[in-house]
Design a protein around this motif. Structure first.
Motif, mmCIF file in Angstrom:
data_model
loop_
_atom_site.group_PDB
_atom_site.id
_atom_site.type_symbol
_atom_site.label_atom_id
_atom_site.label_comp_id
_atom_site.label_asym_id
_atom_site.label_seq_id
_atom_site.Cartn_x
_atom_site.Cartn_y
_atom_site.Cartn_z
ATOM 1 N N THR A 23 -4.421 -6.932 -34.814
ATOM 2 C CA THR A 23 -4.984 -7.403 -33.543
ATOM 3 C C THR A 23 -3.906 -7.468 -32.477
ATOM 4 O OG1 THR A 23 -6.643 -8.695 -34.747
ATOM 5 C CG2 THR A 23 -6.274 -9.259 -32.431
ATOM 6 N N TYR A 71 -11.035 -6.050 -37.458
ATOM 7 C CA TYR A 71 -9.863 -6.768 -37.943
ATOM 8 C C TYR A 71 -10.232 -8.171 -38.420
ATOM 9 C CZ TYR A 71 -7.331 -3.007 -35.555
ATOM 10 O OH TYR A 71 -6.866 -1.783 -35.144
ATOM 11 N N GLU A 129 -13.673 -4.472 -28.540
ATOM 12 C CA GLU A 129 -14.448 -5.527 -29.180
ATOM 13 C C GLU A 129 -14.826 -5.148 -30.605
ATOM 14 O OE1 GLU A 129 -15.448 -9.143 -29.680
ATOM 15 O OE2 GLU A 129 -14.607 -8.449 -27.762
ATOM 16 N N GLU A 170 -3.903 -5.543 -28.827
ATOM 17 C CA GLU A 170 -3.783 -6.232 -27.532
ATOM 18 C C GLU A 170 -2.572 -5.707 -26.751
ATOM 19 O OE1 GLU A 170 -6.206 -7.943 -26.588
ATOM 20 O OE2 GLU A 170 -7.207 -8.236 -28.527
ATOM 21 N N ARG A 189 -11.753 -5.548 -32.731
ATOM 22 C CA ARG A 189 -11.472 -6.965 -33.033
ATOM 23 C C ARG A 189 -12.380 -7.458 -34.156
ATOM 24 N NH1 ARG A 189 -11.633 -7.310 -27.107
ATOM 25 N NH2 ARG A 189 -9.477 -7.309 -26.305
#
Length: 456
Positions: free
Chosen positions: A280, A304, A298, A284, A301
């Protein structure tokens, strides 16, 4: 030796193996000794570069010395250093064939020369008196091929500790795994700080002649498919699926022997959570540099987060760490897997950590996608080729997994959330790389992330 450090400061940033390109230097220190005093003399230097941002790297720089300029070695010229009323001419010793035999001579004799220690493996003869020819395609390291018998890889960036390439090849050589080139010996050098372990300087392996690079074979198969407008992937003469299946079995064989002869540990909840957090974090960090990732963010995420909660049994073990089609050779008898040092940009300690074998499987699956789609970057609107690329990738990914499953009893492609997360993490890394270096290739990992994010 300020004259030498000045020369190295000018020469090193232009070398392919130098990893500090673009970083401002704040200082350079050199520590050297003679490995051979014949003609040409051979010296070995540890060059510590400090950067304005506070970081530092230490590089291995072997130099050959001549008392006159050699026009045949002009491309290997490093610089001239005055000594009294004479000039000494320094050359990149790995490009000077006359300076290459001493590495193997000292290895055969198990010598110690200054801070450098030579360790023959004792499993096969090491050639002597043969010059080494440089392999010009390498990036972070430099290799010399000695006839048809041996290949010496010198690790340019030095870090304390045993290099994983040596450690894993030694283990697999002891296990008599048929999918590696056996280790013939390695070389270490004491760290400048006596409190640290020696650094690995080089490793010698059996040379594999008459072998074909996996990437070239795979991409040739893709070109054959594109040339046949009305045939499917399994109908083309250059179909690669049988090779992909054997490569899957070879990968499983290597993983099996590594788990047998080196430590393993069951993955616990903490490991899953830490792996998900790292992935993650990389996502980012990549988003500002690759805005196209935002539409998939999204879903990634969620993918993960699913890894953090995964209950899939995972045995952590030593793995390759950077497996792709460019790291394998096909011989007349099967596949050989190369370069077990992991990603050279990562710290050595991180590369030696226990990991999931799915990291290697994910790396190879990503490589199949690249092989299938690399020719589309020039014709992104060709829907027929895009369809055929997808067909080729799916066929060879499935064949690789089938081979891995048959050899290990574990089907990595059976909906594993761990594999999907590793594959997505690799594709995010690829997006960042392509955005910085080959923007027109960015479509390849982005298309894969659309599939992976949807699964998340």
């Amino acid at each position: 030796m300020s004259a030498l450090t000045d020369i190295l400061r000018e020469w090193m940033p232009h070398q392919r193996w130098f990893g500090g390109k673009g970083r401002e230097w704040s200082g350079v220190e050199e520590d050297g000794f003679f490995l051979e005093r014949s003609d040409p003399a051979l010296s070995v230097h540890r060059v510590r570069v400090t950067y304005a941002d506070g970081g530092s790297d230490t590089y291995l720089v072997p130099l050959s010395w001549r008392d006159h300029a050699n026009e045949e070695l002009s491309s290997a010229f490093v610089g001239a250093v005055s000594s009294g009323d004479r000039e000494n001419y320094a050359y990149d010793a790995l490009r000077d064939r006359d300076a290459t035999p001493p590495w193997l001579v000292h290895l055969v004799a198990a010598d110690t020369v200054g801070p450098m220690h030579f360790h023959p493996a004792g499993i096969a003869p090491i050639p002597e008196g043969v010059p080494g020819d440089i392999v010009s395609t390498e990036q972070s390291n430099t290799s010399l091929v000695y006839g048809q018998e041996a290949i010496l890889k010198l690790f340019r960036r030095l870090e304390p500790g045993l290099n994983p390439d040596v450690e894993i090849h030694a283990a697999l050589s002891e296990a008599r795994n048929e999918h590696i080139a056996p280790l013939l010996g390695h070389i270490e050098i004491n760290d400048l700080d006596p409190a640290n372990d020696p650094a690995t300087v080089a490793m010698l392996q059996t040379f594999v002649p008459n072998a074909s690079d996996g990437w070239r074979l795979a991409t040739a198969s893709v070109r054959d498919l594109y040339a046949e407008g009305d045939l499917h992937a399994d109908e083309v003469g250059g179909d690669f699926a049988a090779d992909s299946e054997r490569l899957g079995a070879a990968t499983a064989s290597v993983h099996g022997d590594l788990a047998r002869v080196l430590p393993t540990r069951p993955a616990d909840r903490e490991w899953f959570a830490a792996a998900a957090e790292e992935m993650t974090g990389r996502l980012e960090a990549a988003l500002p540099a690759v805005p196209q990732l935002e539409e998939h963010a999204e879903g990634l995420r969620r993918l993960y987060a699913g890894l953090a909660e995964a209950e899939e049994p995972v045995t952590r073990q030593r793995v390759h760490g950077d497996l792709h089609l460019g790291q394998v050779l096909r011989t007349a008898t099967g596949w050989i897997i190369l370069d077990f040092e992991g990603e050279p940009a990562r710290p050595l300690a991180a590369r030696r950590q226990l990991d999931s074998p799915m990291r290697d499987v994910a790396g190879m699956l990503r490589s199949f996608d690249y092989a299938a789609r690399h020719m589309l970057v020039e014709q992104p609107e060709d829907t027929q080729r895009a369809y055929r690329a997808q067909e080729w990738a799916e066929r060879n990914r499935s064949a690789f997994c089938a081979g891995y499953s048959a050899a290990s009893g574990l089907d990595p492609c059976a909906g594993s959330p761990v594999l999907r997360a590793f594959e997505a993490d690799k594709a995010v890394y690829e997006c960042l790389y392509e955005a910085r270096n080959r923007p027109h290739w960015l479509m390849i990992p982005l298309q894969s992330l659309a599939r992976l994010a949807a699964a998340g």
